[in-house]
Design a protein around this motif. Sequence first.
Motif, PDB file in Angstrom:
ATOM      1  N   LEU A  65       0.829  -1.208   0.000  1.00 49.53           N
ATOM      2  CA  LEU A  65       0.000   0.000   0.000  1.00 49.53           C
ATOM      3  C   LEU A  65       0.861   1.254   0.000  1.00 49.53           C
ATOM      4  O   LEU A  65       0.585   2.220  -0.717  1.00 49.53           O
ATOM      5  CB  LEU A  65      -0.920  -0.010   1.222  1.00 49.53           C
ATOM      6  N   LYS A  66       1.943   1.214   0.796  1.00 51.31           N
ATOM      7  CA  LYS A  66       2.845   2.363   0.857  1.00 51.31           C
ATOM      8  C   LYS A  66       3.554   2.570  -0.479  1.00 51.31           C
ATOM      9  O   LYS A  66       3.724   3.702  -0.951  1.00 51.31           O
ATOM     10  CB  LYS A  66       3.863   2.152   1.974  1.00 51.31           C
ATOM     11  N   LEU A  67       3.939   1.452  -1.093  1.00 49.53           N
ATOM     12  CA  LEU A  67       4.658   1.529  -2.357  1.00 49.53           C
ATOM     13  C   LEU A  67       3.768   2.104  -3.453  1.00 49.53           C
ATOM     14  O   LEU A  67       4.171   2.989  -4.224  1.00 49.53           O
ATOM     15  CB  LEU A  67       5.153   0.137  -2.736  1.00 49.53           C
ATOM     16  N   TRP A  68       2.525   1.611  -3.543  1.00 49.69           N
ATOM     17  CA  TRP A  68       1.630   2.054  -4.611  1.00 49.69           C
ATOM     18  C   TRP A  68       1.021   3.430  -4.346  1.00 49.69           C
ATOM     19  O   TRP A  68       0.435   4.041  -5.257  1.00 49.69           O
ATOM     20  CB  TRP A  68       0.522   1.033  -4.826  1.00 49.69           C
ATOM     21  N   SER A  69       1.145   3.923  -3.121  1.00 49.17           N
ATOM     22  CA  SER A  69       0.671   5.289  -2.855  1.00 49.17           C
ATOM     23  C   SER A  69       1.670   6.345  -3.299  1.00 49.17           C
ATOM     24  O   SER A  69       1.355   7.541  -3.307  1.00 49.17           O
ATOM     25  CB  SER A  69       0.389   5.452  -1.354  1.00 49.17           C
ATOM     26  N   ASP A  70       2.859   5.904  -3.683  1.00 48.58           N
ATOM     27  CA  ASP A  70       3.900   6.817  -4.146  1.00 48.58           C
ATOM     28  C   ASP A  70       3.664   7.126  -5.631  1.00 48.58           C
ATOM     29  O   ASP A  70       3.726   6.225  -6.470  1.00 48.58           O
ATOM     30  CB  ASP A  70       5.272   6.186  -3.935  1.00 48.58           C
ATOM     31  N   PRO A  71       3.416   8.386  -6.003  1.00 47.14           N
ATOM     32  CA  PRO A  71       3.168   8.716  -7.424  1.00 47.14           C
ATOM     33  C   PRO A  71       4.356   8.398  -8.327  1.00 47.14           C
ATOM     34  O   PRO A  71       4.161   8.021  -9.485  1.00 47.14           O
ATOM     35  CB  PRO A  71       2.884  10.226  -7.387  1.00 47.14           C
ATOM     36  N   VAL A  72       5.547   8.563  -7.799  1.00 49.70           N
ATOM     37  CA  VAL A  72       6.736   8.288  -8.601  1.00 49.70           C
ATOM     38  C   VAL A  72       6.797   6.811  -8.975  1.00 49.70           C
ATOM     39  O   VAL A  72       7.088   6.450 -10.130  1.00 49.70           O
ATOM     40  CB  VAL A  72       8.015   8.699  -7.834  1.00 49.70           C
ATOM     41  N   PHE A  73       6.490   5.924  -8.019  1.00 46.79           N
ATOM     42  CA  PHE A  73       6.505   4.484  -8.295  1.00 46.79           C
ATOM     43  C   PHE A  73       5.427   4.106  -9.296  1.00 46.79           C
ATOM     44  O   PHE A  73       5.659   3.329 -10.222  1.00 46.79           O
ATOM     45  CB  PHE A  73       6.320   3.709  -6.991  1.00 46.79           C
ATOM     46  N   ARG A  74       4.223   4.688  -9.140  1.00 49.37           N
ATOM     47  CA  ARG A  74       3.135   4.376 -10.074  1.00 49.37           C
ATOM     48  C   ARG A  74       3.485   4.808 -11.488  1.00 49.37           C
ATOM     49  O   ARG A  74       3.234   4.094 -12.453  1.00 49.37           O
ATOM     50  CB  ARG A  74       1.841   5.047  -9.606  1.00 49.37           C
ATOM     51  N   GLU A  75       4.065   5.987 -11.604  1.00 52.21           N
ATOM     52  CA  GLU A  75       4.435   6.477 -12.926  1.00 52.21           C
ATOM     53  C   GLU A  75       5.536   5.620 -13.538  1.00 52.21           C
ATOM     54  O   GLU A  75       5.556   5.377 -14.747  1.00 52.21           O
ATOM     55  CB  GLU A  75       4.897   7.930 -12.825  1.00 52.21           C
ATOM     56  N   LYS A  76       6.445   5.148 -12.694  1.00 49.38           N
ATOM     57  CA  LYS A  76       7.531   4.281 -13.174  1.00 49.38           C
ATOM     58  C   LYS A  76       6.976   2.972 -13.732  1.00 49.38           C
ATOM     59  O   LYS A  76       7.414   2.480 -14.781  1.00 49.38           O
ATOM     60  CB  LYS A  76       8.503   4.011 -12.041  1.00 49.38           C
ATOM     61  N   VAL A  77       5.989   2.397 -13.051  1.00 49.93           N
ATOM     62  CA  VAL A  77       5.379   1.145 -13.510  1.00 49.93           C
ATOM     63  C   VAL A  77       4.597   1.380 -14.795  1.00 49.93           C
ATOM     64  O   VAL A  77       4.667   0.588 -15.744  1.00 49.93           O
ATOM     65  CB  VAL A  77       4.472   0.558 -12.414  1.00 49.93           C
ATOM     66  N   ARG A  78       3.852   2.491 -14.839  1.00 45.66           N
ATOM     67  CA  ARG A  78       3.091   2.791 -16.059  1.00 45.66           C
ATOM     68  C   ARG A  78       4.021   3.008 -17.247  1.00 45.66           C
ATOM     69  O   ARG A  78       3.740   2.553 -18.361  1.00 45.66           O
ATOM     70  CB  ARG A  78       2.244   4.036 -15.834  1.00 45.66           C
ATOM     71  N   ALA A  79       5.125   3.706 -17.020  1.00 46.61           N
ATOM     72  CA  ALA A  79       6.065   3.968 -18.106  1.00 46.61           C
ATOM     73  C   ALA A  79       6.682   2.683 -18.640  1.00 46.61           C
ATOM     74  O   ALA A  79       7.000   2.571 -19.826  1.00 46.61           O
ATOM     75  CB  ALA A  79       7.166   4.918 -17.628  1.00 46.61           C
ATOM     76  N   LYS A  80       6.853   1.698 -17.738  1.00 51.24           N
ATOM     77  CA  LYS A  80       7.443   0.428 -18.151  1.00 51.24           C
ATOM     78  C   LYS A  80       6.557  -0.304 -19.142  1.00 51.24           C
ATOM     79  O   LYS A  80       7.051  -0.958 -20.080  1.00 51.24           O
ATOM     80  CB  LYS A  80       7.706  -0.436 -16.923  1.00 51.24           C
TER      81      LYS A  80
END
Length: 306
Positions: A119-134
């Motif tokens: 939950l903490k990891l996916w609440s980070d916008p930077v991490f979400r954007e990194k996954v989407r960009a992948k």
Amino acid sequence: MRIESLEFKSGVYAIRNTRNGKTYIGSSVNLASRIKSHASRMRNGVSKNRYLQADWDSHGPEAFSVEVLVYCLPEHCVSYEQQCFNAFRPEYNISPNAGSQTGWSPTTEHAKAHSNRMLKLWSDPVFREKVRAKYRSPVVTDEYRTKVSEGLRQHWQDHGDARRLAMKSRRKSKVASRRNGSPELSEFRSVLSRSLWEVRAYREKVESAFDAARSDPEVQKKRLETLASESHKAKLKVNAKALWSDPEYRAKNCKFTDEQITAMRLAKRSGAKLKELASEYGISVPQVSAICTGRQYHWVLMPADK
């Protein structure tokens, strides 16, 4: 060891803690992908192995090393992994059986901690954007394609011969490395193979596969076609010629020495009859004819060629 060199290679690997000597053993059909997955999960604190994750958090990534124990075919990974389990008794492995989750069950605290970390990891916008960009499809324009094409064409025109030679050399070294390996790895493979062959079920499986191949008309038809092909015959001829050109092999398997062959040919050239030579050397007349004409013992120069 570079992880990229293990791409699409299957086998058994070990993750070792150099501080306390504990080991984790696993197998995969793609070693590079599996090892990268372990490292990524432990860096993010979401490893499925709570003991490995705890020591990673305590000692840090510099305390861990990765080693490939054996390379094998994908269908043999689980068997070799079980043999490594029995030989090394890895401390980090929760399940005693290879290829199975039997013996592992997450505790309530572990499941809750894992949920909180995700939950903490996916609440980070930077991490979400990194996954989407992948997983987002890259935008490639015609201009970019033209530029890349021209660059590659110019590169191969300038450095093509050197690159091809280097690539060919690397392929040969990789094939030799996979074929031979280190002495320790060869010995380890030998021990594992012997222990695997002692299992009756494995022997029966291999024997049944051979029996099925022998009784399969398509397999036998392909085998006969290969044996009758001109390329196969030419290859056998070249191999036989190279084998009989080896002095050590000739010394063990030839009936006559090079000096006796020369003497026989000189006698034939001087007027001796084939029947007389056959009686003298204890062989048949066709054999004498083949020797004197060079069809046999081709490595011994004819008297006129000396």
